[in-house]
Design an enzyme around this catalytic site. Structure first.
Site, PDB file in Angstrom:
ATOM      1  N   GLY A 184      42.802  -0.794   4.217  1.00 33.15           N
ATOM      2  CA  GLY A 184      43.569   0.134   5.044  1.00 33.15           C
ATOM      3  C   GLY A 184      45.021  -0.282   5.198  1.00 33.15           C
ATOM      4  N   HIS A 228      47.864   9.240  -2.993  1.00 35.77           N
ATOM      5  CA  HIS A 228      46.558   8.804  -2.500  1.00 35.77           C
ATOM      6  C   HIS A 228      45.600   9.969  -2.703  1.00 35.77           C
ATOM      7  CE1 HIS A 228      43.865   6.927   0.789  1.00 35.77           C
ATOM      8  NE2 HIS A 228      43.272   8.036   0.391  1.00 35.77           N
ATOM      9  N   GLU A 308      39.724   1.636  -2.849  1.00 35.70           N
ATOM     10  CA  GLU A 308      38.683   1.180  -1.915  1.00 35.70           C
ATOM     11  C   GLU A 308      37.591   2.240  -1.871  1.00 35.70           C
ATOM     12  OE1 GLU A 308      40.281   0.578   2.032  1.00 35.70           O
ATOM     13  OE2 GLU A 308      41.830  -0.784   1.286  1.00 35.70           O
ATOM     14  N   ARG A 312      31.745   5.657   5.130  1.00 34.90           N
ATOM     15  CA  ARG A 312      31.574   6.379   6.402  1.00 34.90           C
ATOM     16  C   ARG A 312      31.963   7.841   6.214  1.00 34.90           C
ATOM     17  NH1 ARG A 312      36.719   3.893   6.524  1.00 34.90           N
ATOM     18  NH2 ARG A 312      38.363   5.463   6.646  1.00 34.90           N
ATOM     19  N   VAL A 315      37.782  11.011   8.891  1.00 31.19           N
ATOM     20  CA  VAL A 315      38.505  11.943   9.764  1.00 31.19           C
ATOM     21  C   VAL A 315      38.746  13.275   9.047  1.00 31.19           C
ATOM     22  CG1 VAL A 315      40.683  12.335  10.992  1.00 31.19           C
ATOM     23  CG2 VAL A 315      39.675  10.037  10.973  1.00 31.19           C
ATOM     24  N   ARG A 358      46.705  16.000  11.727  1.00 33.09           N
ATOM     25  CA  ARG A 358      46.180  15.182  12.827  1.00 33.09           C
ATOM     26  C   ARG A 358      47.197  15.226  13.968  1.00 33.09           C
ATOM     27  NH1 ARG A 358      43.684   9.595  10.335  1.00 33.09           N
ATOM     28  NH2 ARG A 358      42.679  10.503   8.491  1.00 33.09           N
TER      29      ARG A 358
END
Ligand code: MV4
Length: 467
Positions: A184, A228, A308, A312, A315, A358
């Protein structure tokens, strides 16, 4: 007659089947994701248990759940990060499963293992998969073995400075040194020459030891101005894994994603088939189950490099839900019950374009300083093509103890342009009073020519100035 009988009995059997799996889910999280998971459970006919800290008594997830248990004082380390307290809460309430959401204990292999040992289903991947993907060097090695493209670099952990210098010479500068236990964006340094390696190696080792409890470092070629791009995956316990296309999360500030979209404006259908296929192969290679995401760097030549794997629900999962029509959280719960995926790869078709902003309780004009406090007015936008995931309401007090995200606005359109126009309209409709938010910042991004063109990379935000 038989047909009528079959269709009459089908929902009945489905209900019984789910009933025999689990009845009650404890949600080990707070905020919007706790609300999101509770909503999914309700639609599946499952009972829900909320856990909350002393600072979250009045949070929406507590009100929406069938039951709730206080698990400790406000600080996360005393509540949401306490495995024993959460598992006790599951035992007291007779919950069959725990959904960890994201953050907190979601990628804690030991917690997943404790759940299993206590006879509570962890709604997520196996502890082994979490552990392997949490070790960034090991993750890379295993993904490479499975045929996933990785950044050119040295295999495994660097023994010492000389080893690093030798590896850097082989790779060619600039290189990036990364902490194996990091991730991260924490615990990494770009280095341009031998001098840099000499100056950086020991310092970064020390930082890695202090921050992650391990000094292990590895080295890679530094990819300049990457995008990304991440691929959403889901697998069941029967060996099926599918991909649900990619998300472009290039709009980040200090490794915090601000805007995400799907599909990526830079990924063609052919490229999607390729990277989707490779990602499925990677997940199958490690025997992955549950929802997961493989993150890639994409360079200006459209080369992909594994970065990576997130083990999970993320978001930004709603943008994928909207263009695929798959409810990822419900699917994640179903596969945790041992059911097969309800869709195959051939069923996945992308429709239109989705964008997520967000919304954080932060002051963009004061370097994004947190802005906790009482929300004196809260009116969420609506109308066609708008989804708002939030735990907030008028009168809600935003506690200062947790991350500052208070809402996610997701819009959809036939085209990227339409999704952007809807986002602008939705953000202008959004009323949040009493605290500062990042809405004005998002409105700035939404009129930036580079963003509108879709030629963003991960350095975009650092180059946009907010007054
Ligand atoms: C990189 C990189 C360039 N080259 N690795 C940042 C988060 C962490 N997961 C890995 N990161 C990066 N790794 C190589 N070999 C650039 C970044 C990076 C980055 C990546 C994704 C999104 C934003 C970023 C911002 C700065 C650096």
């Amino acid at each position: 007659m038989l047909l009528i009988l079959q269709s009459y009995l089908k929902p009945f059997f489905t209900l019984i089947k789910e009933d025999t799996m689990f009845r009650k889910v404890l949600v080990a999280n707070r905020g919007e994701i706790a609300v999101r998971v509770i909503r999914a459970c309700k639609e599946l006919g499952l009972k829900t248990v909320a856990v909350y800290s002393q600072a979250d008594e009045d949070s929406l997830h507590v009100h929406l759940a069938d039951e709730s248990v206080c698990i400790g004082p406000p600080l996360s380390v005393d509540s949401y990060l306490k495995p024993a307290q959460i598992i006790s809460a599951a035992e007291i309430t007779d919950a069959d499963a725990i959904h960890p959401g994201y953050g907190f204990l979601a990628e804690n292999a030991q917690f997943a293992q404790m759940c299993e040992k206590s006879g509570v289903t962890f709604i997520g991947p196996s502890p082994e998969n979490i552990r392997m993907m949490g070790d960034k060097s090991l993750a890379k090695e295993n993904m490479q073995k499975a045929g996933v493209p990785t950044v050119p670099g040295n295999k495994g952990i660097l023994k010492d400075v000389d080893h690093a210098i030798e590896a850097a010479y082989q790779i060619g500068y600039p290189v990036i040194l990364k902490a194996s236990a990091g991730g991260g964006g924490k615990g990494m340094r770009i280095v341009g020459d031998v001098d840099g390696v000499q100056k950086t190696f020991k310092v970064l080792q020390g930082e890695a030891q202090a921050a992650f409890g391990s000094p292990d470092l590895y080295i890679e070629k530094y990819i300049q101005r990457p995008r990304h791009i991440e691929v959403q995956l889901i697998g069941d316990t029967h060996g099926n894994v599918i991909h649900l296309g990619e998300r472009d999360c290039s709009i980040q500030r200090r490794h915090q994603k601000l805007v995400e979209e799907a599909p990526s404006p830079a990924v063609s259908d052919e490229l999607r088939d390729y990277i989707g296929g490779v990602s499925v192969q990677g997940a199958k290679g490690i025997g992955y189950r549950s929802a997961g995401t493989i993150e890639y760097l994409m360079d200006d030549q459209h080369n992909f490099y594994f970065m990576e794997m997130n083990t999970r629900i993320q978001v930004e999962h709603p943008v994928t839900e909207w263009i695929t029509g798959v409810d990822l959280v419900k699917e994640q719960i179903r596969v945790a019950m041992g059911e097969k995926l309800s869709v195959t790869q051939a069923d996945i078709h992308l429709h239109g374009h989705a964008i997520e902003c967000r919304i954080n309780a932060e002051d963009p004009s004061r370097n994004f300083a947190p802005s906790p406090g009482q929300i004196t007015a809260f009116h969420a936008p609506g109308g066609i093509g708008v989804r708002v995931d939030s735990h907030c309401y008028t009168g809600y007090h935003i506690p200062p103890f947790y991350d500052s995200m208070i809402a996610k606005v997701i819009t959809h359109g036939h085209t990227r342009q339409e999704a952007i126009a809807r986002m602008r309209r939705a953000l202008e409709e959004f009323v949040i009073e009493g605290v500062n938010t990042t809405i004005p910042f998002h409105l700035k991004v939404l009129e930036d020519p580079t963003f509108l063109e879709g030629t963003i990379d991960t350095t975009f935000i650092e180059r946009i100035h907010f007054k």
